[in-house]
Write an enzyme that holds these catalytic residues in place. Structure first.
Site, PDB file in Angstrom:
ATOM      1  N   ASP A   8      -5.398 -11.606   2.085  1.00 15.99           N
ATOM      2  CA  ASP A   8      -6.028 -12.914   2.236  1.00 15.99           C
ATOM      3  C   ASP A   8      -6.910 -12.851   3.480  1.00 15.99           C
ATOM      4  O   ASP A   8      -7.142 -11.766   4.056  1.00 15.99           O
ATOM      5  CB  ASP A   8      -4.981 -14.041   2.258  1.00 15.99           C
ATOM      6  CG  ASP A   8      -4.118 -14.061   3.517  1.00 15.99           C
ATOM      7  OD1 ASP A   8      -4.325 -13.215   4.409  1.00 15.99           O
ATOM      8  OD2 ASP A   8      -3.224 -14.927   3.606  1.00 15.99           O
ATOM      9  N   CYS A  65      -1.189 -10.093   4.383  1.00 12.86           N
ATOM     10  CA  CYS A  65      -1.426 -11.518   4.671  1.00 12.86           C
ATOM     11  C   CYS A  65      -0.965 -11.747   6.106  1.00 12.86           C
ATOM     12  O   CYS A  65      -0.870 -10.791   6.872  1.00 12.86           O
ATOM     13  CB  CYS A  65      -0.731 -12.421   3.651  1.00 12.86           C
ATOM     14  SG  CYS A  65       1.067 -12.327   3.631  1.00 12.86           S
ATOM     15  N   THR A  67       1.982 -12.706   7.421  1.00 12.01           N
ATOM     16  CA  THR A  67       3.286 -12.098   7.705  1.00 12.01           C
ATOM     17  C   THR A  67       3.646 -10.965   6.747  1.00 12.01           C
ATOM     18  O   THR A  67       4.603 -10.224   7.002  1.00 12.01           O
ATOM     19  CB  THR A  67       4.396 -13.155   7.550  1.00 12.01           C
ATOM     20  OG1 THR A  67       4.319 -13.673   6.204  1.00 12.01           O
ATOM     21  CG2 THR A  67       4.231 -14.285   8.548  1.00 12.01           C
ATOM     22  N   HIS A  98      13.929   5.381   0.352  1.00 10.53           N
ATOM     23  CA  HIS A  98      15.185   4.854  -0.209  1.00 10.53           C
ATOM     24  C   HIS A  98      14.986   3.800  -1.293  1.00 10.53           C
ATOM     25  O   HIS A  98      15.786   3.694  -2.197  1.00 10.53           O
ATOM     26  CB  HIS A  98      16.055   4.263   0.910  1.00 10.53           C
ATOM     27  CG  HIS A  98      16.681   5.330   1.765  1.00 10.53           C
ATOM     28  ND1 HIS A  98      17.679   5.057   2.678  1.00 10.53           N
ATOM     29  CD2 HIS A  98      16.451   6.666   1.855  1.00 10.53           C
ATOM     30  CE1 HIS A  98      18.043   6.187   3.287  1.00 10.53           C
ATOM     31  NE2 HIS A  98      17.293   7.170   2.811  1.00 10.53           N
ATOM     32  N   HIS A 133      19.475   7.283  -4.439  1.00  6.55           N
ATOM     33  CA  HIS A 133      18.534   6.176  -4.241  1.00  6.55           C
ATOM     34  C   HIS A 133      17.860   5.812  -5.563  1.00  6.55           C
ATOM     35  O   HIS A 133      17.615   4.642  -5.844  1.00  6.55           O
ATOM     36  CB  HIS A 133      17.501   6.546  -3.172  1.00  6.55           C
ATOM     37  CG  HIS A 133      18.148   6.881  -1.859  1.00  6.55           C
ATOM     38  ND1 HIS A 133      18.852   5.956  -1.133  1.00  6.55           N
ATOM     39  CD2 HIS A 133      18.245   8.060  -1.178  1.00  6.55           C
ATOM     40  CE1 HIS A 133      19.347   6.532  -0.043  1.00  6.55           C
ATOM     41  NE2 HIS A 133      18.996   7.815  -0.052  1.00  6.55           N
TER      42      HIS A 133
HETATM   43  C1  RB5 Z   1      -1.954 -18.129   5.743  1.00  7.57           C
HETATM   44  O1  RB5 Z   1      -2.038 -19.127   6.701  1.00  7.57           O
HETATM   45  C2  RB5 Z   1      -0.552 -17.551   5.701  1.00  7.57           C
HETATM   46  O2  RB5 Z   1       0.363 -18.514   5.284  1.00  7.57           O
HETATM   47  C3  RB5 Z   1      -0.504 -16.346   4.819  1.00  7.57           C
HETATM   48  O3  RB5 Z   1      -1.405 -15.387   5.303  1.00  7.57           O
HETATM   49  C4  RB5 Z   1       0.813 -15.585   4.730  1.00  7.57           C
HETATM   50  O4  RB5 Z   1       1.320 -15.303   5.997  1.00  7.57           O
HETATM   51  C5  RB5 Z   1       1.843 -16.109   3.842  1.00  7.57           C
HETATM   52  O5  RB5 Z   1       2.906 -15.503   3.668  1.00  7.57           O
END
Ligand code: RB5
Length: 148
Positions: A8, A65, A67, A98, A133
Site C-alpha cells: 500500500d 503495508c 505493519t 519451519h 516441518h
Molecule cells: C494504513 O494506514 C495502515 O493501516 C496499513 O498500512 C497497514 O498497516 C494495515 O495493516
C-alpha cells in the site's frame, strides 16, 4: 523464480527499493502496485499477490503495508497461501525454514527501507527444511479442506 510484489502507500518507497534489489539479483517479479503514494487499501494489493502465488503464476510473494499485519490477514484468506508477518532476520528465516511460508509480509512503519531490503535478501536465501516441518505444514493446509 518469480516474485509477486505489492504494497500500500506506506510501503511505496520500500517496494521501489525491493524492485531495484530484485533486478540487481536478476530475480523476476510481477508488481501488483499500488501505483503512487496516495492512500491505498491494502487488501486490493494483497489479493492479486496471494492469487498469483496460489495459482502458481508466481513462486513467492512479498507484501508491504504499515505493519505487515493487514497484508498478512488478507493474503491468508486465499487458498494455498502461507503468509508470514516478520520483523527481523530470525523470524524471516524461520518463516521459510519451519513454516514454508510463501508470502513475506513486512511493515514499513516498523522497519526502514534498508531493513526491508535486507529481510527480503534473507527470505530469498532461506529454504524450507521439510521433514517434521513439512508434516506440520501439511496439517495446516489440511485445515483448508475442513472449511467449507
Ligand atoms: C494504513 O494506514 C495502515 O493501516 C496499513 O498500512 C497497514 O498497516 C494495515 O495493516
Amino acid at each position: 523464480m518469480k516474485i509477486a510484489l505489492g504494497s500500500d502507500h506506506t510501503g511505496f518507497s520500500a517496494r521501489r527499493k525491493v524492485r531495484q534489489m530484485l533486478r540487481r539479483l536478476d530475480v523476476g517479479y510481477v508488481d501488483f502496485g499500488c501505483a503512487s503514494e496516495d492512500a491505498a487499501d491494502y487488501p486490493e494489493m494483497a489479493y492479486p499477490v496471494a492469487r498469483a502465488v496460489s495459482k502458481g503464476d508466481c513462486d513467492q510473494g512479498i507484501l508491504i503495508c504499515g505493519t505487515g499485519i493487514g497484508m498478512g490477514i488478507a493474503a491468508n484468506k486465499v487458498r494455498g497461501v502461507r503468509a508470514a508477518v516478520c520483523h527481523d532476520t530470525f523470524t524471516v528465516e524461520m518463516s521459510r525454514r519451519h513454516n514454508h511460508a510463501n508470502i513475506l509480509c513486512l511493515g514499513a512503519r516498523v522497519l526502514d527501507d534498508d531493513q526491508i531490503v535486507e529481510l527480503v535478501h534473507v527470505w530469498l536465501e532461506a529454504e524450507p527444511e521439510g521433514g517434521k516441518h513439512q508434516r506440520r505444514v501439511d496439517e495446516i493446509m489440511e485445515l483448508e479442506q475442513k472449511e467449507p
